[in-house]
Enzyme design. Sequence first.
Site, PDB file in Angstrom:
ATOM      1  N   SER B  33      41.149  31.117  46.404  1.00 55.94           N
ATOM      2  CA  SER B  33      40.951  30.002  45.472  1.00 55.94           C
ATOM      3  C   SER B  33      39.473  29.650  45.322  1.00 55.94           C
ATOM      4  O   SER B  33      39.087  28.929  44.400  1.00 55.94           O
ATOM      5  CB  SER B  33      41.738  28.784  45.960  1.00 55.94           C
ATOM      6  N   CYS B  34      38.632  30.156  46.219  1.00 55.60           N
ATOM      7  CA  CYS B  34      37.180  29.924  46.111  1.00 55.60           C
ATOM      8  C   CYS B  34      36.622  30.658  44.893  1.00 55.60           C
ATOM      9  O   CYS B  34      37.210  31.623  44.408  1.00 55.60           O
ATOM     10  CB  CYS B  34      36.458  30.440  47.347  1.00 55.60           C
ATOM     11  N   VAL B  35      35.460  30.180  44.426  1.00 57.02           N
ATOM     12  CA  VAL B  35      34.838  30.802  43.251  1.00 57.02           C
ATOM     13  C   VAL B  35      33.404  31.200  43.579  1.00 57.02           C
ATOM     14  O   VAL B  35      32.590  30.350  43.969  1.00 57.02           O
ATOM     15  CB  VAL B  35      34.840  29.843  42.036  1.00 57.02           C
TER      16      VAL B  35
END
Lengths: 201, 175
Positions: B33-35
């Site tokens: 879910s990190c960008v």
Amino acid sequence: MITELNALRQDALRELGNIGLGSAVTALSDMTGVLFALEVPEVYELGTGRFSRVCHSPECLVVGTVARVEGDWTGEGAFIFPWESAVTLWQILAGSAPSDLSELNELYESVIREVSNIMLGSFLNGLSQMTGFTLHMEPPVFAADMAAALMSSLMVEALYGQRELLAIQTTFRVPEREFQGFFLYLPEVGSLEKLFQTLGI
Amino acid sequence: MAVAGKTEVLLAGMGEIKVARGAGVLGCIGLGSCVGTLLYDPHAGALAHVMLPEPHDDDALRMPGKYAVSAVPALLKELGLTPATASRLRAILIGGAEVFQNRESTLRIGERNVETLSRLLKELRISIAFSDTGGHRGRSFEFDLTTAELVIRVVGQPPQVHSLSRALGRMPIAV
């Protein structure tokens, strides 16, 4: 945060992990007819730089589940299996296993969800008996992905709304086979105090 | 930096910021879910591994790369730019997947990370030159500032190679 937990409290969390996962692994042994060996649980702060090694590389394929736990000790319960270990579970419980990610289907996913469901359910039962807590869980959700993506997503969700994250992690193995499973309980830090009060420590 | 013809990759771990000036390769491993948020200037690149849209307390002071709202200003600062001069930058966004599917109590963190970053970049008039976001699979990537080549790895698939020199609106840096 872990430094703020005195030795007694850390021991208590490890012991809870041990007892809870002891009943969970017994449930898994009943399902599979295989005996699992439990390692001593670790209690640690799951910092942004740290993943306890769930496999040899951050990009290796793992499968896992996570389930939200509500009640007197809220948090997230997660199971992670390296792909090769999941294959062992599939062969025992489904009689066959996908040869790669493209063959992973609903049946295989449900096997892992069911294993997690039974194990986390037993873990929570063990805890309830010890503490008198009311605990209930949502159905586990499944993921198959590179270890780092799965672990970081899990961590970010559990971290949401709190600054630091505590993990109670237990590894279970089958000594003579290619099998390793990881259980993590990520409690909401706010709910820890109630636990310690109940245990009188 | 160059070892046997291979440049060392500067990897931004969760919440970290990494900067490369001149030549260099920037990357992230295992974005769920990190960008991975990379701002590109012809002579430098700055990359943040963003975990959440915004902090709930003063934690952003400790680790600005962790949150979208603090990461974007921190990246500008690393590149020596101000909001007034930011529009010359180009952005690359990678990640923001929902790895655990069909969650009842889903927080949609990946999606919200991407939404927040896109809004912040728009406010600064920084155009997004390339994005590979959303979906249900984790990603790793490496971006080579010299060649403007981006390699994205997804489990169970061959690596995808994208040449971004055109999208970045400039020639690759001459070395």
